[in-house]
Design a protein around this motif. Sequence first.
Motif, PDB file in Angstrom:
ATOM      1  N   VAL A 171      48.355  -5.196  38.238  1.00 40.07           N
ATOM      2  CA  VAL A 171      48.241  -5.188  36.773  1.00 40.07           C
ATOM      3  C   VAL A 171      48.117  -3.756  36.274  1.00 40.07           C
ATOM      4  O   VAL A 171      48.810  -3.353  35.324  1.00 40.07           O
ATOM      5  CB  VAL A 171      47.042  -6.056  36.313  1.00 40.07           C
ATOM      6  CG1 VAL A 171      46.653  -5.757  34.873  1.00 40.07           C
ATOM      7  CG2 VAL A 171      47.370  -7.531  36.480  1.00 40.07           C
ATOM      8  N   ALA A 172      47.265  -2.964  36.904  1.00 36.65           N
ATOM      9  CA  ALA A 172      47.066  -1.575  36.476  1.00 36.65           C
ATOM     10  C   ALA A 172      48.343  -0.753  36.624  1.00 36.65           C
ATOM     11  O   ALA A 172      48.697   0.018  35.725  1.00 36.65           O
ATOM     12  CB  ALA A 172      45.927  -0.943  37.278  1.00 36.65           C
ATOM     13  N   VAL A 173      49.042  -0.921  37.737  1.00 37.01           N
ATOM     14  CA  VAL A 173      50.264  -0.147  37.975  1.00 37.01           C
ATOM     15  C   VAL A 173      51.359  -0.552  36.981  1.00 37.01           C
ATOM     16  O   VAL A 173      51.996   0.313  36.364  1.00 37.01           O
ATOM     17  CB  VAL A 173      50.743  -0.308  39.441  1.00 37.01           C
ATOM     18  CG1 VAL A 173      52.156   0.224  39.627  1.00 37.01           C
ATOM     19  CG2 VAL A 173      49.783   0.390  40.377  1.00 37.01           C
ATOM     20  N   ILE A 174      51.577  -1.843  36.813  1.00 36.50           N
ATOM     21  CA  ILE A 174      52.628  -2.301  35.899  1.00 36.50           C
ATOM     22  C   ILE A 174      52.292  -1.917  34.466  1.00 36.50           C
ATOM     23  O   ILE A 174      53.155  -1.427  33.724  1.00 36.50           O
ATOM     24  CB  ILE A 174      52.866  -3.815  36.045  1.00 36.50           C
ATOM     25  CG1 ILE A 174      53.444  -4.120  37.424  1.00 36.50           C
ATOM     26  CG2 ILE A 174      53.790  -4.337  34.944  1.00 36.50           C
ATOM     27  CD1 ILE A 174      53.421  -5.585  37.804  1.00 36.50           C
ATOM     28  N   ALA A 175      51.038  -2.117  34.070  1.00 38.82           N
ATOM     29  CA  ALA A 175      50.625  -1.732  32.716  1.00 38.82           C
ATOM     30  C   ALA A 175      50.769  -0.228  32.512  1.00 38.82           C
ATOM     31  O   ALA A 175      51.299   0.224  31.486  1.00 38.82           O
ATOM     32  CB  ALA A 175      49.183  -2.169  32.463  1.00 38.82           C
ATOM     33  N   ALA A 202      53.531   4.369  30.196  1.00 37.18           N
ATOM     34  CA  ALA A 202      54.152   5.684  30.417  1.00 37.18           C
ATOM     35  C   ALA A 202      55.592   5.678  29.935  1.00 37.18           C
ATOM     36  O   ALA A 202      56.040   6.621  29.271  1.00 37.18           O
ATOM     37  CB  ALA A 202      54.077   6.060  31.895  1.00 37.18           C
ATOM     38  N   LEU A 203      56.327   4.626  30.256  1.00 36.47           N
ATOM     39  CA  LEU A 203      57.712   4.506  29.809  1.00 36.47           C
ATOM     40  C   LEU A 203      57.793   4.525  28.288  1.00 36.47           C
ATOM     41  O   LEU A 203      58.603   5.253  27.707  1.00 36.47           O
ATOM     42  CB  LEU A 203      58.336   3.222  30.369  1.00 36.47           C
ATOM     43  CG  LEU A 203      59.771   2.911  29.952  1.00 36.47           C
ATOM     44  CD1 LEU A 203      60.727   4.004  30.432  1.00 36.47           C
ATOM     45  CD2 LEU A 203      60.196   1.547  30.510  1.00 36.47           C
ATOM     46  N   ALA A 204      56.932   3.753  27.651  1.00 36.36           N
ATOM     47  CA  ALA A 204      56.920   3.724  26.184  1.00 36.36           C
ATOM     48  C   ALA A 204      56.488   5.070  25.604  1.00 36.36           C
ATOM     49  O   ALA A 204      57.019   5.519  24.588  1.00 36.36           O
ATOM     50  CB  ALA A 204      55.992   2.619  25.691  1.00 36.36           C
ATOM     51  N   GLY A 205      55.547   5.718  26.264  1.00 32.80           N
ATOM     52  CA  GLY A 205      55.020   6.978  25.761  1.00 32.80           C
ATOM     53  C   GLY A 205      56.005   8.133  25.789  1.00 32.80           C
ATOM     54  O   GLY A 205      55.953   9.024  24.949  1.00 32.80           O
ATOM     55  N   ILE A 206      56.903   8.129  26.749  1.00 38.89           N
ATOM     56  CA  ILE A 206      57.871   9.226  26.846  1.00 38.89           C
ATOM     57  C   ILE A 206      59.223   8.876  26.233  1.00 38.89           C
ATOM     58  O   ILE A 206      60.116   9.711  26.195  1.00 38.89           O
ATOM     59  CB  ILE A 206      58.080   9.675  28.309  1.00 38.89           C
ATOM     60  CG1 ILE A 206      58.674   8.558  29.158  1.00 38.89           C
ATOM     61  CG2 ILE A 206      56.784  10.210  28.898  1.00 38.89           C
ATOM     62  CD1 ILE A 206      59.136   8.990  30.544  1.00 38.89           C
ATOM     63  N   ALA A 207      59.335   7.663  25.732  1.00 36.12           N
ATOM     64  CA  ALA A 207      60.617   7.179  25.205  1.00 36.12           C
ATOM     65  C   ALA A 207      61.077   7.994  24.001  1.00 36.12           C
ATOM     66  O   ALA A 207      60.278   8.375  23.148  1.00 36.12           O
ATOM     67  CB  ALA A 207      60.501   5.715  24.820  1.00 36.12           C
ATOM     68  N   GLY A 239      58.893  -1.115  28.083  1.00 33.99           N
ATOM     69  CA  GLY A 239      57.627  -0.609  28.605  1.00 33.99           C
ATOM     70  C   GLY A 239      56.415  -1.267  27.979  1.00 33.99           C
ATOM     71  O   GLY A 239      55.580  -1.849  28.679  1.00 33.99           O
ATOM     72  N   PHE A 240      56.299  -1.164  26.667  1.00 36.65           N
ATOM     73  CA  PHE A 240      55.135  -1.741  25.996  1.00 36.65           C
ATOM     74  C   PHE A 240      55.301  -3.241  25.843  1.00 36.65           C
ATOM     75  O   PHE A 240      54.398  -4.011  26.184  1.00 36.65           O
ATOM     76  CB  PHE A 240      54.916  -1.107  24.615  1.00 36.65           C
ATOM     77  CG  PHE A 240      53.601  -1.494  23.986  1.00 36.65           C
ATOM     78  CD1 PHE A 240      52.504  -0.657  24.104  1.00 36.65           C
ATOM     79  CD2 PHE A 240      53.454  -2.685  23.289  1.00 36.65           C
ATOM     80  CE1 PHE A 240      51.282  -1.003  23.546  1.00 36.65           C
ATOM     81  CE2 PHE A 240      52.233  -3.044  22.724  1.00 36.65           C
ATOM     82  CZ  PHE A 240      51.150  -2.198  22.852  1.00 36.65           C
TER      83      PHE A 240
END
Length: 160
Positions: A81-85, A90-95, A104-105
């Motif tokens: 859960v922690a890794v996927i979340a 991270a994906l959403a944050g750098i998008a 991501g989100f």
Amino acid sequence: MQGVEQTYSRGAFAGALALAVALGSLHAFSVILAPLEHQVAASRTATSLVYSTSILALTGGVLVSGAVSRRLSASATSLAVAVIAGLGLALAGIAKSYLPVLLGFGLMFGAANGIGYVLFLQQATRALPGSSGLASGLATAAYAVGAMVFSWAFTALAES
């Protein structure tokens, strides 16, 4: 032996509450809505769809959480859960465009949130078996506290 069980119960309960607070951040989405619109040059409607997708993915995560818990230990599930979340955020944050934010989100963080939601409720009630109603109530409240705390944190970050 009772001391070991009691220590485990306290640690498991604290871990469940910590996970609940962290995952509650999902519901602070409204605070990041406007900055996100700007970040990915998306309309309010499109950006709002990210939150809607996360709620749908959360529901899917809740529905598959039983199968996950039968295959993985609570520790392994918590780590997954922690890794996927984390990867989803991270994906959403750098998008720089809309689709990575939706994936991501919306999908990753949302699905991890659903699996984690069931996990923290299970672990809280297992940690306090004589007070399972109190345990689940406190865990659910911790989830709501996470939304509040992260709303403040996200606001402070956006203003800095």
